[in-house]
Design a protein around this motif. Sequence first.
Motif, PDB file in Angstrom:
ATOM      1  N   THR A 155      20.156 -68.859   7.288  1.00  0.00           N
ATOM      2  CA  THR A 155      19.637 -67.502   7.488  1.00  0.00           C
ATOM      3  C   THR A 155      20.193 -66.550   6.439  1.00  0.00           C
ATOM      4  OG1 THR A 155      19.624 -67.962   9.852  1.00  0.00           O
ATOM      5  CG2 THR A 155      19.337 -65.675   9.223  1.00  0.00           C
ATOM      6  N   PHE A 156      21.516 -66.671   6.180  1.00  0.00           N
ATOM      7  CA  PHE A 156      22.153 -65.773   5.208  1.00  0.00           C
ATOM      8  C   PHE A 156      21.578 -65.993   3.807  1.00  0.00           C
ATOM      9  CE2 PHE A 156      25.432 -64.353   2.264  1.00  0.00           C
ATOM     10  CZ  PHE A 156      25.750 -63.116   2.788  1.00  0.00           C
ATOM     11  N   VAL A 157      21.407 -67.253   3.431  1.00  0.00           N
ATOM     12  CA  VAL A 157      20.895 -67.555   2.079  1.00  0.00           C
ATOM     13  C   VAL A 157      19.436 -67.104   1.951  1.00  0.00           C
ATOM     14  CG1 VAL A 157      20.320 -69.437   0.473  1.00  0.00           C
ATOM     15  CG2 VAL A 157      22.508 -69.449   1.685  1.00  0.00           C
ATOM     16  N   LEU A 158      18.627 -67.394   2.976  1.00  0.00           N
ATOM     17  CA  LEU A 158      17.199 -67.038   2.931  1.00  0.00           C
ATOM     18  C   LEU A 158      16.989 -65.534   2.837  1.00  0.00           C
ATOM     19  CD1 LEU A 158      15.423 -69.443   5.475  1.00  0.00           C
ATOM     20  CD2 LEU A 158      15.177 -69.398   2.995  1.00  0.00           C
ATOM     21  N   PHE A 159      17.788 -64.783   3.607  1.00  0.00           N
ATOM     22  CA  PHE A 159      17.579 -63.331   3.669  1.00  0.00           C
ATOM     23  C   PHE A 159      18.670 -62.559   2.938  1.00  0.00           C
ATOM     24  CE2 PHE A 159      15.623 -65.111   7.574  1.00  0.00           C
ATOM     25  CZ  PHE A 159      14.301 -64.836   7.258  1.00  0.00           C
ATOM     26  N   TYR A 160      19.270 -63.216   1.955  1.00  0.00           N
ATOM     27  CA  TYR A 160      20.389 -62.602   1.224  1.00  0.00           C
ATOM     28  C   TYR A 160      20.014 -61.230   0.648  1.00  0.00           C
ATOM     29  CZ  TYR A 160      23.646 -61.716  -2.584  1.00  0.00           C
ATOM     30  OH  TYR A 160      24.541 -61.110  -3.421  1.00  0.00           O
ATOM     31  N   HIS A 161      18.847 -61.123  -0.002  1.00  0.00           N
ATOM     32  CA  HIS A 161      18.450 -59.867  -0.660  1.00  0.00           C
ATOM     33  C   HIS A 161      18.186 -58.750   0.359  1.00  0.00           C
ATOM     34  CE1 HIS A 161      18.442 -61.596  -4.627  1.00  0.00           C
ATOM     35  NE2 HIS A 161      17.771 -62.632  -4.162  1.00  0.00           N
ATOM     36  N   LYS A 162      17.587 -59.126   1.487  1.00  0.00           N
ATOM     37  CA  LYS A 162      17.314 -58.136   2.546  1.00  0.00           C
ATOM     38  C   LYS A 162      18.636 -57.649   3.157  1.00  0.00           C
ATOM     39  CE  LYS A 162      12.667 -58.897   2.901  1.00  0.00           C
ATOM     40  NZ  LYS A 162      12.429 -59.885   1.852  1.00  0.00           N
ATOM     41  N   ILE A 163      19.555 -58.593   3.405  1.00  0.00           N
ATOM     42  CA  ILE A 163      20.860 -58.225   3.977  1.00  0.00           C
ATOM     43  C   ILE A 163      21.609 -57.317   2.998  1.00  0.00           C
ATOM     44  CG2 ILE A 163      23.147 -59.142   4.663  1.00  0.00           C
ATOM     45  CD1 ILE A 163      21.611 -61.618   5.766  1.00  0.00           C
ATOM     46  N   PHE A 164      21.512 -57.664   1.713  1.00  0.00           N
ATOM     47  CA  PHE A 164      22.135 -56.847   0.661  1.00  0.00           C
ATOM     48  C   PHE A 164      21.578 -55.420   0.713  1.00  0.00           C
ATOM     49  CE2 PHE A 164      21.642 -55.176  -3.689  1.00  0.00           C
ATOM     50  CZ  PHE A 164      22.972 -55.107  -4.086  1.00  0.00           C
ATOM     51  N   ALA A 165      20.249 -55.305   0.838  1.00  0.00           N
ATOM     52  CA  ALA A 165      19.597 -53.990   0.825  1.00  0.00           C
ATOM     53  C   ALA A 165      20.029 -53.130   2.009  1.00  0.00           C
ATOM     54  CB  ALA A 165      18.080 -54.178   0.831  1.00  0.00           C
ATOM     55  N   ILE A 166      20.022 -53.713   3.213  1.00  0.00           N
ATOM     56  CA  ILE A 166      20.362 -52.880   4.387  1.00  0.00           C
ATOM     57  C   ILE A 166      21.865 -52.654   4.517  1.00  0.00           C
ATOM     58  CG2 ILE A 166      18.291 -53.513   5.686  1.00  0.00           C
ATOM     59  CD1 ILE A 166      20.151 -55.248   7.444  1.00  0.00           C
ATOM     60  N   THR A 167      22.665 -53.460   3.799  1.00  0.00           N
ATOM     61  CA  THR A 167      24.117 -53.253   3.834  1.00  0.00           C
ATOM     62  C   THR A 167      24.476 -51.929   3.163  1.00  0.00           C
ATOM     63  OG1 THR A 167      24.575 -55.615   3.830  1.00  0.00           O
ATOM     64  CG2 THR A 167      26.355 -54.181   3.065  1.00  0.00           C
ATOM     65  N   PHE A 168      23.823 -51.636   2.030  1.00  0.00           N
ATOM     66  CA  PHE A 168      24.207 -50.461   1.248  1.00  0.00           C
ATOM     67  C   PHE A 168      23.431 -49.198   1.624  1.00  0.00           C
ATOM     68  CE2 PHE A 168      25.883 -53.891  -1.340  1.00  0.00           C
ATOM     69  CZ  PHE A 168      27.145 -53.397  -1.622  1.00  0.00           C
ATOM     70  N   GLU A 170      20.243 -48.211   4.265  1.00  0.00           N
ATOM     71  CA  GLU A 170      19.149 -48.558   5.190  1.00  0.00           C
ATOM     72  C   GLU A 170      17.882 -47.761   4.881  1.00  0.00           C
ATOM     73  OE1 GLU A 170      20.119 -48.500   9.309  1.00  0.00           O
ATOM     74  OE2 GLU A 170      21.690 -50.003   9.114  1.00  0.00           O
ATOM     75  N   ASN A 171      18.079 -46.484   4.526  1.00  0.00           N
ATOM     76  CA  ASN A 171      16.899 -45.641   4.259  1.00  0.00           C
ATOM     77  C   ASN A 171      16.129 -46.135   3.034  1.00  0.00           C
ATOM     78  OD1 ASN A 171      17.447 -43.985   6.420  1.00  0.00           O
ATOM     79  ND2 ASN A 171      18.824 -42.689   5.218  1.00  0.00           N
ATOM     80  N   PHE A 172      16.903 -46.494   1.978  1.00  0.00           N
ATOM     81  CA  PHE A 172      16.260 -47.005   0.765  1.00  0.00           C
ATOM     82  C   PHE A 172      15.560 -48.334   1.070  1.00  0.00           C
ATOM     83  CE2 PHE A 172      16.436 -49.685  -3.073  1.00  0.00           C
ATOM     84  CZ  PHE A 172      15.677 -48.898  -3.926  1.00  0.00           C
ATOM     85  N   ALA A 173      16.240 -49.181   1.846  1.00  0.00           N
ATOM     86  CA  ALA A 173      15.650 -50.479   2.210  1.00  0.00           C
ATOM     87  C   ALA A 173      14.350 -50.279   2.988  1.00  0.00           C
ATOM     88  CB  ALA A 173      16.650 -51.276   3.038  1.00  0.00           C
ATOM     89  N   ARG A 174      14.380 -49.296   3.919  1.00  0.00           N
ATOM     90  CA  ARG A 174      13.179 -49.007   4.722  1.00  0.00           C
ATOM     91  C   ARG A 174      12.041 -48.509   3.812  1.00  0.00           C
ATOM     92  NH1 ARG A 174      15.552 -46.114   8.324  1.00  0.00           N
ATOM     93  NH2 ARG A 174      15.862 -47.713   9.916  1.00  0.00           N
ATOM     94  N   ALA A 175      12.404 -47.681   2.834  1.00  0.00           N
ATOM     95  CA  ALA A 175      11.401 -47.137   1.905  1.00  0.00           C
ATOM     96  C   ALA A 175      10.770 -48.221   1.038  1.00  0.00           C
ATOM     97  CB  ALA A 175      12.046 -46.076   1.015  1.00  0.00           C
ATOM     98  N   THR A 176      11.543 -49.290   0.786  1.00  0.00           N
ATOM     99  CA  THR A 176      10.999 -50.376  -0.048  1.00  0.00           C
ATOM    100  C   THR A 176      10.274 -51.436   0.788  1.00  0.00           C
ATOM    101  OG1 THR A 176      13.124 -51.516   0.057  1.00  0.00           O
ATOM    102  CG2 THR A 176      12.732 -50.145  -1.876  1.00  0.00           C
ATOM    103  N   GLY A 177      10.093 -51.150   2.070  1.00  0.00           N
ATOM    104  CA  GLY A 177       9.299 -52.040   2.909  1.00  0.00           C
ATOM    105  C   GLY A 177      10.074 -53.062   3.719  1.00  0.00           C
ATOM    106  N   VAL A 178      11.397 -52.964   3.708  1.00  0.00           N
ATOM    107  CA  VAL A 178      12.198 -53.910   4.493  1.00  0.00           C
ATOM    108  C   VAL A 178      12.190 -53.475   5.958  1.00  0.00           C
ATOM    109  CG1 VAL A 178      14.514 -54.879   4.832  1.00  0.00           C
ATOM    110  CG2 VAL A 178      13.682 -54.434   2.516  1.00  0.00           C
TER     111      VAL A 178
END
Lengths: 274, 147
Positions: A155-168, A170-178
């Motif tokens: 799970t961590f490897v598959l969603f590494y980029h998404k986890i990275f995005a919401i770690t730093f 959340e608003n930016f991640a949400r804006a990029t469609g995550v």
Amino acid sequence: MFDQLFFYLDFPFVRYAIIVGTLISLCSSLLGVTLVLKRYSYIGDGLSHVAFGALAIAAVLKVTNNMLIILPVTIAVAILLLCGGKDARIKGDAAIAMVSAGALAIGYLLMNIFSSSANVAGDVCTTLFGSMSILTLKPTDVYLCVALSIVVLVTFVLFYHKIFAITFDENFARATGVNVTLFNLLIAIIIAVIIVLAMNLVGALLVSALVVFPALSAMRIFKSFFSVTVAAAVISVICSLAGILVAILAGTPVGSTIVAMDIVAFLICFITSS
Amino acid sequence: MYKVFSRITIIAILCIFSLSTSSVAAENISANHVDLDLTRMSSTMVYSMVFQMVTEPQKFVGKRIKMKGAFSSYYDEESKRRFFGCVIKDALACCSQGLAFETFKPRKYPKDFPSEGSSITIIGRFDYEKEEDGIGFPIIRNAIFIK
């Protein structure tokens, strides 16, 4: 010393401890980086106390496979804490502190009132400090741990980029469609699984150390998310292996020895970086 | 006829004596032999090993065990039997567990036994004693005290 070590390694339960210890420390360190950066360092402690309370309930209900109660209860509380968000009436550290102390108290109360064991203090002590749990595993426990660890790692490897995005951010991640809510839910489930597994290794009171120390040690030396995550995993696995081996050779409690190794690693990284 | 009978008797006595001495010698040899020496292990390993013995006794039945721990005894009113135990503690000293043992030669309690809680080292053969209800417990048989 090496003769003694090889003599001990002949016993299956020592090999089980090393396998499970390595996997748990690897999984906990991966998510540890995210939790530390999201300011949720203390959630491990809160969830492990919840798992202790659930363990007490399982003991009272005389459930043979206590994982059937511990895992769902811990996951449910992890979702409440991590996904409560800004709308929650009791927020952040207050919610964790409340859940942590409450679950610990209720768990101990239940164990005292309803326990059929002759040594309640011993049972509680072992669960809280993980004195011997890791060296008393059955093959089925090892298989369960291996399966859950694989799920966490994949799970961590598959969603590494998404986890990275919401770690730093959340608003930016949400804006990029995550789908931030979904991935917060995923992190909550994974961290609950890791906490339940890690209770076997270091006990409920020391779980936070497995989550926090490797991440903080790696952050002293490395700066990028990827390098910190990899370094945290390496430090965590080395400390756990060293802790288990020292504990069985010197006759010290396993959980405390592993945490002592994590502290030493942190001090080395701290001195090296400064 | 009397001479023949007396010679046969003497030979028979000698044979019985030699047999008994050889069995004593064999017992002495086997008394020194140990399959699993818990006294060589750290407290963490001893506790884990005894846990394995209690939970999976079938793996250890027949093995000669040497262990060190605190002496303990308990009188069971139901079976009218006194049990003796060698108790060990875990590294945190909050949990303890032990193995029951039976001495090689009958001894009188408490005269021929150590005081409660004193440190003992025993060698004996690991066995699993089944009770009438089918539930059993591990026990070290033919145990001898080592000074």
